[in-house]
Design a protein around this motif. Structure first.
Motif, PDB file in Angstrom:
ATOM      1  N   GLU A   1       1.198  -1.759  -0.478  1.00  0.00           N
ATOM      2  CA  GLU A   1      -0.134   0.187  -0.275  1.00  0.00           C
ATOM      3  C   GLU A   1       1.129   1.027  -0.032  1.00  0.00           C
ATOM      4  OE1 GLU A   1      -4.168  -1.351   2.100  1.00  0.00           O
ATOM      5  OE2 GLU A   1      -2.595  -0.224   3.181  1.00  0.00           O
TER       6      GLU A   1
ATOM      7  N   GLN B   1       0.081  -3.547   4.184  1.00  0.00           N
ATOM      8  CA  GLN B   1      -0.697  -2.843   4.855  1.00  0.00           C
ATOM      9  C   GLN B   1       0.211  -1.874   4.906  1.00  0.00           C
ATOM     10  OE1 GLN B   1      -3.919  -3.085   8.634  1.00  0.00           O
ATOM     11  NE2 GLN B   1      -2.934  -1.113   8.878  1.00  0.00           N
TER      12      GLN B   1
ATOM     13  N   GLN C   1      -8.199   4.582   0.515  1.00  0.00           N
ATOM     14  CA  GLN C   1      -7.146   3.161   1.474  1.00  0.00           C
ATOM     15  C   GLN C   1      -8.185   1.794   0.856  1.00  0.00           C
ATOM     16  OE1 GLN C   1      -7.063   2.775   5.358  1.00  0.00           O
ATOM     17  NE2 GLN C   1      -4.557   2.234   5.384  1.00  0.00           N
TER      18      GLN C   1
ATOM     19  N   ARG D   1      -7.311  -1.094  -1.268  1.00  0.00           N
ATOM     20  CA  ARG D   1      -7.346  -3.147  -0.594  1.00  0.00           C
ATOM     21  C   ARG D   1      -8.178  -3.808  -1.018  1.00  0.00           C
ATOM     22  NH1 ARG D   1      -7.357  -0.734   5.655  1.00  0.00           N
ATOM     23  NH2 ARG D   1      -5.311  -0.645   5.215  1.00  0.00           N
TER      24      ARG D   1
ATOM     25  N   TRP E   1      -2.060 -12.076   4.822  1.00  0.00           N
ATOM     26  CA  TRP E   1      -2.734 -10.495   5.257  1.00  0.00           C
ATOM     27  C   TRP E   1      -1.559  -9.624   6.217  1.00  0.00           C
ATOM     28  CZ3 TRP E   1      -8.244  -8.189   5.784  1.00  0.00           C
ATOM     29  CH2 TRP E   1      -8.146  -7.386   5.280  1.00  0.00           C
TER      30      TRP E   1
ATOM     31  N   ARG F   1      -0.793  -6.621   8.309  1.00  0.00           N
ATOM     32  CA  ARG F   1      -1.248  -6.330   9.190  1.00  0.00           C
ATOM     33  C   ARG F   1      -1.505  -5.373  10.016  1.00  0.00           C
ATOM     34  NH1 ARG F   1      -7.678  -8.187   9.436  1.00  0.00           N
ATOM     35  NH2 ARG F   1      -7.631  -6.205  11.557  1.00  0.00           N
TER      36      ARG F   1
ATOM     37  N   LEU G   1      -8.614  -2.924  11.727  1.00  0.00           N
ATOM     38  CA  LEU G   1      -8.180  -1.411  10.663  1.00  0.00           C
ATOM     39  C   LEU G   1      -8.781  -0.349  11.111  1.00  0.00           C
ATOM     40  CD1 LEU G   1      -9.594  -4.562   7.752  1.00  0.00           C
ATOM     41  CD2 LEU G   1      -7.465  -3.927   8.409  1.00  0.00           C
TER      42      LEU G   1
END
Length: 743
Positions: free
Chosen positions: A648, A709, A720, A724, A737, A739, A743
């Protein structure tokens, strides 16, 4: 005239002598038969059948060109066969004595397909499963999900959990050297039906023995089934358990000590309270089930079945313990239960999971029968093959054969819209038309280039009479675009494909463009696809799809993923796709950026997160292309080029910790060309992990996607949640994932 009394006396004497002789002969025959059965008389057939059997053997020998081996030779063959099975099994499962396994690691639905053809391109249309198949697949998936969580616990007892087993495959490929082995086979149960003794789940516990389970769905909606259905399903269940018990005891009868087969009825959609109530009202059925399960006190019967309380993973730590207690309790029912020796454990499991028992699955568009490997890496790769295969749902096949001139496809990511566009383009080229693949905004460039590359490949391989042209209409105003495309019309006809023609901003320019173009070119043929329904051109017919075709339900229906798509404001996926998808797929692997040992402000710059990603990839035992031997032909292999890392963050990927950690571990990584990332990804021929920024390759699909992330403030060009969602759904099998916890 009355008969002579002496004649009647003589007749009675003769009759008595005859009857006595017949009784004596019968007794002698019975004694000889018993002695033969007990091995006291050594011959191939009982004495009274030797004459018949001799003729039969002469007839069989006359038909066979193979010389028959002696019993001693046959025994030696069996011993060598067992050694071969054990040795190969240990190679396949080197940690068999310390680790638990699910075999196969993933559950594949009982889907069937019919073949179709679009422009010479073979496609496969999923046939709607019947109601009973749907219920059973859902119930099996639920039970196996909980068993997976159980076997993955570090303190779990060692066991193999086997499902989707077919006795037709049992020791079906022993090899030429072992064709004459004497291990008991399913066909040995004379007079039984072909599938006599089939089971749903078989647990071979290292210390406690054999547990066979039968799953009865009763309903696909827990709590709504009436008592009559539950009773009927339970009757079928205990009958099937008794059959499975008989078959397994037969197959394991060659073992020196008798193997005790324990039984478990699995009712994932019935609560224990409901089951207790049903049992109280059905005395005869309760008695039969108690006898089947070996329970002396029927009042405890509802606690000896697997029920819905054991499978709800809302509080898995507590419920996992209850499931473990149930399995152990069922395995310890018998007083004469003898633990396996290490050799016996291997000898038994290797018959079900070893090299002579093939597991196969029909892959649409793939080999006639692909090997359904018992190794997780192969099942993971096969999942990716299935979701990349040219498979359509019936409604999509109908839409594909709808020859309406202009159709606008809508639906969430992974619903097969791009696949439909490609197939339509192939059909048009096969009809001799020139197909214009049009990009209308920056966000659509990646998908457009991918479609153009695929159509160009098919055009060349199949030598189609048409053509394909890439049209980057991204900066022109509507009037200029209409003029440009009008000039491309041939004899008044124009064929256009546009994927994601509108950006995430939902601007209506494309709708106005199409409606104006149609007035200039009445014979306009258009297929466009978008997530949004708000801006469909007036001149277009709308078709919406909401089932998964290119991404496993285990990803799409995960709570955090559904949260992301709700933020994007697009149509949701349908939960019933669990039964139309080929498999649920592997669960998402989460790597959490926490405070303990982790560094950096977010996962994208954390060295510890990078190390965890590397360690997970190493557990997959990814196959180098050069190392895939002919011995594994038919298996689906996972290669490094099937892995995509999406960031990201806007940093150069070559500066990220994951790039450095993987390179240091000897895993080669290719950074995609930032100017042409899609073309770079599609033309990559070397076996390397691909890495790039997330927004650059929207639409590219890979078997393993590692989504890293970033940090919210780094996003200025694209929301975002939108980036995503596109990144997460680009995975066709295993999503990793990386992260934060929230979230």
């Amino acid at each position: 005239m009355a008969g002579d009394p002496r004649d009647e006396f003589y007749a009675a004497v003769v009759a008595g002598i005859v009857i006595t002789l017949l009784v004596v002969i019968a007794l002698i025959t019975a004694i000889l038969f018993v002695l033969w059965r007990r091995g006291k008389i050594v011959c191939k057939h009982p004495p009274f059948l030797q004459r018949f059997s001799k003729k039969q053997e002469e007839s069989e020998e006359g038909q066979s060109m193979m010389p028959k081996k002696s019993s001693q030779e046959m025994d030696e063959t069996t011993e060598k066969f067992l050694t071969y099975l054990s040795d190969d099994f240990i190679k396949m499962y080197p940690d068999f004595d310390t680790k638990s396994y699910l075999v196969p690691p993933l559950y594949f639905n009982s889907n069937t397909y019919i073949e179709g053809n679009i422009g010479g391109q073979q496609v496969y249309i999923t046939q709607p499963p019947d109601e009973e198949t749907v219920k059973h697949d859902l119930a099996m998936a639920r039970v196996l999900h909980s068993l997976r969580l159980l076997v993955e616990q570090e303190d779990q007892d060692v066991m193999f959990v086997i499902s989707q087993f077919n006795y037709d495959n049992y020791l079906a490929t022993p090899g030429q050297d072992f064709l004459s082995h004497k291990l008991p086979m399913p066909a040995g149960l004379i007079g039984q039906e072909k599938h006599f003794g089939d089971f749903d789940i078989l647990i071979l516990h290292r210390n406690l023995g054999v547990l066979v389970g039968v799953v009865k769905a009763c309903s696909d909606d827990p709590g709504t089934t009436n008592d009559t259905i539950i009773v009927e399903e339970m009757k079928k269940g205990w009958e099937e358990l008794n059959n499975a018990d008989r078959m397994l005891k037969h197959l394991l009868s060659s073992e020196q000590n008798e193997i005790v087969v324990h039984k478990l009825l699995m009712l994932p959609n019935v609560s224990q309270d409901r089951l207790e109530s049903v049992l109280l009202g059905n005395h005869d059925m309760t008695k039969d089930l108690a006898t089947c399960l070996g329970i002396s006190d029927p009042s405890y019967l509802h606690k000896e079945c697997l029920c819905t309380e054991h499978l709800d993973d809302a509080d898995w730590i507590g419920l996992g313990l209850e499931l473990k207690k149930l399995l152990i309790r069922r395995l310890m029912r018998s007083d004469d239960n003898t633990p396996f020796s290490a050799d016996q454990y291997v000898a038994i499991i290797s018959r079900f999971c070893g090299p002579a028992t093939p597991w196969s699955l029909k892959i649409p568009g793939g080999p006639r029968k692909a090997v359904l490997s018992t190794a997780f890496k192969h099942s993971l790769s096969m999942t990716g093959d299935l979701f990349c295969a040219p498979v359509l749902q019936p409604e999509q096949w109908d839409a594909l054969n709808d020859h309406s001139p202009r159709v606008f496809l809508t639906g969430p990511p992974a619903s097969g819209k791009t696949r439909m566009l490609v197939l339509t383009g192939i059909r048009w080229m096969a009809e001799g038309h020139t197909v214009h693949v049009m990009s209308t905004c920056d966000e659509s460039r990646a998908a457009t280039e991918m479609i153009h590359v695929e159509l160009s490949r098919v055009l060349h391989e199949k030598q189609l009479p048409g053509a394909v042209i890439l049209v980057p209409f991204e900066n022109e105003c509507i009037t200029e675009g209409v003029i440009q495309m009008t000039e491309k019309a041939a004899d008044g006809y124009l064929y256009i494909i546009a994927d994601e023609p509108e950006s995430y901003k939902k601007q209506p320019e494309f709708r106005a463009f199409v409606d104006r173009l149609q007035k200039e070119v009445p014979e306009l043929y258009l297929r466009a696809a978008s997530y949004f329904q708000e801006n469909v051109p007036v001149c277009c017919k709308t078709q919406t799809f909401t089932k998964s075709l290119t991404c496993p339900p285990s990803i799409l229906l995960q709570a955090d993923v559904t949260k992301v798509f709700s933020e994007c404001g697009i149509t949701a996926w349908r939960p019933d796709m669990r039964t139309t998808a080929p498999t649920e797929g592997p669960p998402i692997k989460f790597v959490y950026h926490s405070n303990e040992g982790h560094n950096g402000s977010h996962p994208g710059v954390c060295g510890e997160c990078a190390t965890e990603v590397k360690e997970f990839l190493q557990t997959l035992h990814i196959c180098n292309e050069a190392d895939c031997s002919r011995e594994t032909e038919g298996l689906s292999h996972l290669h490094y080029k099937g892995i995509l890392i999406l960031y990201e963050i806007t940093d150069d990927p070559i500066t990220t910790p994951i790039y450095k950690v993987l390179m240091d571990a000897g895993i080669k990584v290719k950074v995609l060309d930032k100017d042409h990332p899609v073309l770079s990804a599609m033309r990559a021929t070397n076996d390397k992990v691909l890495i790039t920024r997330g927004r650059h390759v929207l639409g590219i699909k890979k078997k393993v996607v590692i989504y890293v992330q970033g940090k919210w403030k780094l996003f200025q060009d694209m929301p975002q949640h939108w980036k995503r969602l596109r990144g997460l759904t680009s995975c066709t099998s295993q999503l990793v994932w990386v992260r934060t916890k929230t979230l």
